[in-house]
Design a protein around this motif. Structure first.
Motif, PDB file in Angstrom:
ATOM      1  N   ALA A 168       0.930  -1.351   0.097  1.00 14.39           N
ATOM      2  CA  ALA A 168       0.119  -0.003   0.139  1.00 14.39           C
ATOM      3  C   ALA A 168       0.764   1.145   0.273  1.00 14.39           C
ATOM      4  N   SER A 169       2.150   0.978   0.310  1.00  9.92           N
ATOM      5  CA  SER A 169       2.853   2.307   0.345  1.00  9.92           C
ATOM      6  C   SER A 169       3.465   2.745  -1.004  1.00  9.92           C
ATOM      7  N   THR A 170       3.454   1.899  -2.149  1.00  8.64           N
ATOM      8  CA  THR A 170       3.989   2.350  -3.462  1.00  8.64           C
ATOM      9  C   THR A 170       3.068   2.236  -4.441  1.00  8.64           C
ATOM     10  N   ALA A 171       3.337   3.056  -5.363  1.00 11.00           N
ATOM     11  CA  ALA A 171       2.586   3.070  -6.699  1.00 11.00           C
ATOM     12  C   ALA A 171       3.249   2.439  -7.816  1.00 11.00           C
ATOM     13  N   ASP A 172       4.668   2.256  -7.450  1.00 14.84           N
ATOM     14  CA  ASP A 172       5.377   1.505  -8.548  1.00 14.84           C
ATOM     15  C   ASP A 172       4.933   0.033  -8.925  1.00 14.84           C
ATOM     16  N   PRO A 173       4.433  -0.133 -10.137  1.00 14.14           N
ATOM     17  CA  PRO A 173       4.155  -1.485 -10.325  1.00 14.14           C
ATOM     18  C   PRO A 173       5.103  -2.579 -10.259  1.00 14.14           C
ATOM     19  N   ALA A 174       6.430  -2.362 -10.840  1.00 11.72           N
ATOM     20  CA  ALA A 174       7.310  -3.237 -10.160  1.00 11.72           C
ATOM     21  C   ALA A 174       7.541  -3.758  -8.750  1.00 11.72           C
ATOM     22  N   THR A 175       7.449  -2.782  -7.979  1.00 15.48           N
ATOM     23  CA  THR A 175       7.489  -3.116  -6.431  1.00 15.48           C
ATOM     24  C   THR A 175       6.282  -3.759  -6.112  1.00 15.48           C
ATOM     25  N   GLN A 176       5.164  -3.407  -6.624  1.00 12.60           N
ATOM     26  CA  GLN A 176       4.183  -4.117  -6.281  1.00 12.60           C
ATOM     27  C   GLN A 176       4.120  -5.514  -6.579  1.00 12.60           C
ATOM     28  N   HIS A 177       4.285  -5.876  -7.853  1.00 10.56           N
ATOM     29  CA  HIS A 177       4.745  -7.120  -8.307  1.00 10.56           C
ATOM     30  C   HIS A 177       5.740  -7.879  -7.486  1.00 10.56           C
ATOM     31  N   GLY A 178       6.911  -7.399  -7.077  1.00 12.76           N
ATOM     32  CA  GLY A 178       7.538  -8.056  -6.267  1.00 12.76           C
ATOM     33  C   GLY A 178       7.028  -8.404  -4.793  1.00 12.76           C
ATOM     34  N   ILE A 179       6.107  -7.610  -4.276  1.00 12.06           N
ATOM     35  CA  ILE A 179       5.614  -7.737  -3.119  1.00 12.06           C
ATOM     36  C   ILE A 179       4.749  -9.009  -3.067  1.00 12.06           C
ATOM     37  N   VAL A 180       3.766  -8.884  -4.409  1.00  8.69           N
ATOM     38  CA  VAL A 180       2.928 -10.178  -4.575  1.00  8.69           C
ATOM     39  C   VAL A 180       3.532 -11.312  -4.831  1.00  8.69           C
ATOM     40  N   ARG A 181       4.671 -11.221  -5.378  1.00 14.52           N
ATOM     41  CA  ARG A 181       5.475 -12.714  -5.398  1.00 14.52           C
ATOM     42  C   ARG A 181       5.955 -13.124  -4.080  1.00 14.52           C
ATOM     43  N   LYS A 182       6.202 -12.277  -3.123  1.00 12.10           N
ATOM     44  CA  LYS A 182       6.459 -12.716  -1.822  1.00 12.10           C
ATOM     45  C   LYS A 182       5.176 -13.472  -1.339  1.00 12.10           C
ATOM     46  N   LEU A 183       4.058 -12.764  -1.546  1.00  8.70           N
ATOM     47  CA  LEU A 183       2.868 -13.355  -0.711  1.00  8.70           C
ATOM     48  C   LEU A 183       2.379 -14.486  -1.182  1.00  8.70           C
ATOM     49  N   GLU A 184       2.740 -14.740  -2.863  1.00 10.92           N
ATOM     50  CA  GLU A 184       2.732 -16.002  -3.205  1.00 10.92           C
ATOM     51  C   GLU A 184       3.753 -17.097  -2.647  1.00 10.92           C
ATOM     52  N   GLN A 185       4.773 -16.577  -2.141  1.00  7.72           N
ATOM     53  CA  GLN A 185       5.639 -17.531  -1.213  1.00  7.72           C
ATOM     54  C   GLN A 185       5.065 -18.041  -0.223  1.00  7.72           C
ATOM     55  N   VAL A 186       4.490 -16.961   0.489  1.00  7.24           N
ATOM     56  CA  VAL A 186       3.610 -17.562   2.058  1.00  7.24           C
ATOM     57  C   VAL A 186       2.678 -18.295   1.489  1.00  7.24           C
ATOM     58  N   MET A 187       1.779 -18.320   0.616  1.00  8.59           N
ATOM     59  CA  MET A 187       0.961 -19.267   0.268  1.00  8.59           C
ATOM     60  C   MET A 187       1.182 -20.629   0.080  1.00  8.59           C
ATOM     61  N   VAL A 188       2.532 -20.802  -0.467  1.00  6.15           N
ATOM     62  CA  VAL A 188       3.155 -21.855  -0.842  1.00  6.15           C
ATOM     63  C   VAL A 188       3.859 -22.473   0.353  1.00  6.15           C
ATOM     64  N   ASN A 189       4.663 -21.816   1.268  1.00  8.13           N
ATOM     65  CA  ASN A 189       5.330 -22.341   2.410  1.00  8.13           C
ATOM     66  C   ASN A 189       4.579 -22.629   3.523  1.00  8.13           C
ATOM     67  N   GLU A 190       3.451 -21.821   3.749  1.00  9.86           N
ATOM     68  CA  GLU A 190       2.267 -22.033   4.852  1.00  9.86           C
ATOM     69  C   GLU A 190       1.148 -22.700   4.526  1.00  9.86           C
ATOM     70  N   VAL A 191       0.801 -22.866   3.109  1.00 12.77           N
ATOM     71  CA  VAL A 191      -0.334 -23.401   2.822  1.00 12.77           C
ATOM     72  C   VAL A 191      -1.554 -23.052   3.703  1.00 12.77           C
ATOM     73  N   PRO A 192      -2.000 -21.808   3.977  1.00  6.90           N
ATOM     74  CA  PRO A 192      -3.098 -21.225   5.012  1.00  6.90           C
ATOM     75  C   PRO A 192      -4.409 -21.598   4.402  1.00  6.90           C
ATOM     76  N   VAL A 193      -4.488 -21.634   3.074  1.00  4.23           N
ATOM     77  CA  VAL A 193      -5.741 -22.106   2.427  1.00  4.23           C
ATOM     78  C   VAL A 193      -5.209 -23.134   1.132  1.00  4.23           C
ATOM     79  N   ILE A 194      -6.035 -23.803   0.728  1.00  2.00           N
ATOM     80  CA  ILE A 194      -5.777 -24.526  -0.403  1.00  2.00           C
ATOM     81  C   ILE A 194      -6.743 -24.111  -1.711  1.00  2.00           C
ATOM     82  N   PRO A 195      -6.202 -23.330  -2.511  1.00  5.72           N
ATOM     83  CA  PRO A 195      -7.023 -23.118  -3.775  1.00  5.72           C
ATOM     84  C   PRO A 195      -7.323 -24.024  -4.740  1.00  5.72           C
TER      85      PRO A 195
END
Length: 546
Positions: free
Chosen positions: A470-497
């Motif tokens: 939320a602190s950035t409007a830079d698309p590249a930075t936003q994409h990088g953060i989402v990639r880290k959230l994807e890693q959370v989904m894979v490492n911790e499996v809080p839900v299973i899509p």
């Protein structure tokens, strides 16, 4: 999504439930919606009650700015005539549109907007999108409202401007408990008024004083209550309903073949996932969750449960092709179907198999109940496939097919072990669904309603990632953060899509034009998406109209 038995419309409204009224020029000026919800209507329209807000937000109550989730967040000024960011994206100023009136004739003012946000602040149970977790203050200066945020907040514009219905101060200031308020006679600025409601059918009529001149063209909207998708589908196939928003098996033969005017489009928007209660003493073990993720053949669930209409998901939670540019392709395949890996994961974590079932070191079986909506025939079929797949690796799940009302309450309050759920609202980027699922401020203690984080996931590091986005409007930075959230989904499996939830959308063009199409995706087209359904109704016209 679907159910058990049709609740037939009252005799007084039976013709309305199956037909549409003709105007003098020969066009149709009424719309009947076929959208199975698994329950009869409670006749409550509180726009801050997540059980019923889809019945009033968009048609009766409106937003400051409309944001189109199918067009990369394209904005359209609505109750706000303009907006501007300042102070390093920490301050948002909106100008309230002049000349707008509430349906009781009183004028909309900036005071109503200020009141609405202060109402959410005073009543946390109304703040469905945790707006005040990022807001610092909201102030008024004439016809302008200024939102001061705790930090840079560009993505939160969606929640503040597009997902918050504005309510009239002169009515809501008199309500003693707005959290439990049913709002049986809603007063809004929207294009329609709620004219009548019974458990069987809701009737909306045109708001003649609506601020968008010449709109709506549609005079009446009928919304019958269906507790099963089968009779709802029959209404669509017969032409008695013009707008559908549900799963139809064999849609080409059952629906499309019945008339050249019958059409459908299913754009992917969010995931349908297995939500895992992370407070459960066994399910809190990530090894169990990973084993389940390996054991599910998502492609087969898609083919059997959803007739291929909903594509298989991946563990990152990124919906494709809608958000393909955000996806880390390597992470997407970490949990490809691999039942042998599921068994190995459990064995490595100390689980022992006795007969056909794995047990914990303490001797407790890996046996769980999974909530589902009994009337959603595709979800029921999907869970049956998952049940067999998990059984094949030594995990037992027992479906509990509930009414929609009971299901919602149990999900919100965390009264489940597993839940098959695709009711996230998502947003114009994958960040929004990930925030809904992973942000701890969207959670709540067991027994209290959580807004969206139904599995009760909490991790301060993940919260920081969500807030950094939320602190950035830079698309590249936003994409990088989402990639880290994807890693959370894979490492911790809080839900299973499991599958990619689509906007179920069927429409009939015999008498009406202006529908959402793949070539003109001006709004999300499902009748259950708010406030988009109000935008769709605003665009519909009789074919005879210019």
């Amino acid at each position: 999504m679907m159910t058990l038995a049709l609740v037939v419309c009252l005799a007084a409204t039976a013709s309305a439930c199956g037909g549409s009224k003709s105007s003098k020029s020969g066009g149709k000026t009424a719309v009947t919606i076929s959208n199975e919800q698994g329950t009869t209507w409670s006749c409550g329209f509180n726009p801050f009650n997540s059980d019923v807000n889809f019945l009033s937000f968009g048609t009766v109550y409106e937003e400051l700015t409309f944001v189109n989730g199918l067009k990369s967040g394209q904005t359209t000024d609505w109750l706000a005539s303009s907006y501007a960011w300042s102070n390093s994206n920490k301050t948002l100023t909106v100008t309230i549109r002049p000349g707008v009136k509430w349906s009781d004739g009183k004028p909309l003012t900036a005071g109503d907007v200020l009141f609405t946000f202060n109402l959410l602040k005073k009543n946390e149970g109304l703040d469905l999108n945790a707006a005040w977790s990022v807001l610092k203050d909201v102030t008024r200066n004439g016809n302008k409202i200024t939102f001061d945020f705790k930090g840079s907040a560009v993505p939160y514009f969606y929640y503040i401007a597009a997902q918050t219905p504005i309510v009239p101060e002169h009515i809501w200031s008199t309500i003693k408990n707005p959290v439990t308020y049913k709002d049986t006679h809603p007063v809004g600025t929207g294009p329609f008024k709620m004219a009548s409601c019974s458990p069987q059918v809701i009737k909306y009529t045109k708001n003649a004083g609506y601020w968008q001149k010449g709109k709506p063209t549609i005079e009446t909207v009928y919304y019958p209550a269906f507790t099963s998708n089968d009779p709802a589908n029959q209404q669509l196939a017969s032409g008695k309903a013009q707008w559908g928003s549900q799963f139809i098996p064999n849609i080409k033969s059952y629906y499309v073949s019945k008339s050249a005017d019958n059409h459908y489009w299913f754009p992917p928007t969010v995931n349908v996932s297995i939500f895992i209660n992370l407070q459960d003493p066994i399910l809190k073990d990530v090894a169990v969750r990973k084993a389940m993720a390996y054991a599910i053949d998502r492609k087969k669930v898609s083919e059997i449960g959803e007739y291929g209409y909903e594509p298989p998901s991946n563990q990152t939670g990124i919906v494709t092709p809608t958000f393909s540019s955000w996806l880390d392709p390597k992470l997407a395949h970490v949990f490809d179907y691999n039942p042998q890996k599921a068994i190995q994961t459990l064995q490595a974590a100390g689980y022992k198999k006795k007969g056909n079932l794995f047990y914990t070191p303490e001797g407790k079986p890996l046996s769980f109940r999974i909530l589902n909506i009994g009337g959603y025939s595709d979800w029921v079929a999907s869970v049956q496939v998952i049940q067999k797949q998990l059984a094949a690796v030594g995990i037992k799940i027992t479906p509990e097919n509930l009414s929609s009302t009971t299901y919602d309450a149990d999900n919100y309050n965390g009264k489940f072990q597993l839940s098959y759920n695709g009711n996230e609202s998502g947003g114009p980027a994958p960040y929004y669904e990930l925030r809904q699922v992973l942000y701890s401020k969207n959670s709540a203690p067991i027994g209290k309603p959580a807004a969206t984080n139904w599995e009760r996931y909490e991790n301060p590091a993940t919260d920081r990632l969500i807030e950094q986005y939320a602190s950035t409007a830079d698309p590249a930075t936003q994409h990088g953060i989402v990639r880290k959230l994807e890693q959370v989904m894979v490492n911790e499996v809080p839900v299973i899509p499991v599958t990619e939830g689509v906007d179920w959308y069927q429409y009939n063009t015999r008498d009406l034009k202006g529908w959402v199409t793949p070539d003109n995706p001006y709004a999300q087209p499902a009748a259950y998406v708010n406030p988009d359904w109000g935008v769709v109704l605003l665009n519909l016209k009789p074919k005879s109209a210019s």
